[in-house]
Design an enzyme around this catalytic site. Sequence first.
Site, PDB file in Angstrom:
ATOM      1  N   GLN A   1       0.837  -1.201   0.000  1.00 30.92           N
ATOM      2  CA  GLN A   1       0.000   0.000   0.000  1.00 30.92           C
ATOM      3  C   GLN A   1       0.868   1.246   0.000  1.00 30.92           C
ATOM      4  O   GLN A   1       1.279   1.721   1.050  1.00 30.92           O
ATOM      5  CB  GLN A   1      -0.940  -0.002   1.212  1.00 30.92           C
ATOM      6  CG  GLN A   1      -1.962   1.102   1.114  1.00 30.92           C
ATOM      7  CD  GLN A   1      -3.055   0.964   2.147  1.00 30.92           C
ATOM      8  OE1 GLN A   1      -3.131   0.002   2.890  1.00 30.92           O
ATOM      9  NE2 GLN A   1      -3.914   1.957   2.195  1.00 30.92           N
ATOM     10  N   PHE A   2       1.111   1.778  -1.201  1.00 34.08           N
ATOM     11  CA  PHE A   2       1.973   2.956  -1.328  1.00 34.08           C
ATOM     12  C   PHE A   2       1.367   4.172  -0.649  1.00 34.08           C
ATOM     13  O   PHE A   2       2.080   5.087  -0.251  1.00 34.08           O
ATOM     14  CB  PHE A   2       2.289   3.251  -2.803  1.00 34.08           C
ATOM     15  CG  PHE A   2       1.173   3.904  -3.560  1.00 34.08           C
ATOM     16  CD1 PHE A   2       1.115   5.286  -3.677  1.00 34.08           C
ATOM     17  CD2 PHE A   2       0.179   3.146  -4.162  1.00 34.08           C
ATOM     18  CE1 PHE A   2       0.087   5.900  -4.383  1.00 34.08           C
ATOM     19  CE2 PHE A   2      -0.842   3.735  -4.862  1.00 34.08           C
ATOM     20  CZ  PHE A   2      -0.899   5.120  -4.975  1.00 34.08           C
ATOM     21  N   THR A   3       0.054   4.187  -0.446  1.00 32.00           N
ATOM     22  CA  THR A   3      -0.599   5.357   0.143  1.00 32.00           C
ATOM     23  C   THR A   3      -0.209   5.582   1.603  1.00 32.00           C
ATOM     24  O   THR A   3      -0.510   6.637   2.164  1.00 32.00           O
ATOM     25  CB  THR A   3      -2.133   5.260   0.029  1.00 32.00           C
ATOM     26  OG1 THR A   3      -2.587   4.101   0.732  1.00 32.00           O
ATOM     27  CG2 THR A   3      -2.569   5.193  -1.423  1.00 32.00           C
TER      28      THR A   3
END
Length: 145
Positions: free
Chosen positions: A74-76
């Site tokens: 999850q890059f967020t």
Amino acid sequence: MRLVIQRVSRAAVEVDGVVVGAVDEPGLLILVGVTHDDTEEVAAKLAAKAWSLRIMADEKSASDLAAPILVVSQFTLYADTRKGRRPSWNAAAPGPVSEPLVEHFVRCLRELGARVETGRFGAQMEVSLTNDGPVTILLDSDTSR
């Protein structure tokens, strides 16, 4: 590297309506974000820490209980929301950097003895979970080195 670790009674991740990874018993859901200066050493250290954290029932760790783990990239987790209303993703490492490190994190967990399910890197995923407790822990390589 940044981890959001949730103690779950169950969790699943779907891609295009198909379950690609799930835990159907008490375990952990770990969301993994990677930043530019992360290394395999950082991934290994955080995998060992997550596996041994005493956050399961009766102050046990996932390793004590052989609890399953669902890992979702999850890059967020590296969103910067300090300016304006649109998050900046500059602190998130690009796919060619982050994908191998997420895979290394998973490999390290497996080498420690964990049963690990995963999402699909870069896919639009739907994650469902039942948070047990609720217990949610944030681990960040910047603060755990």
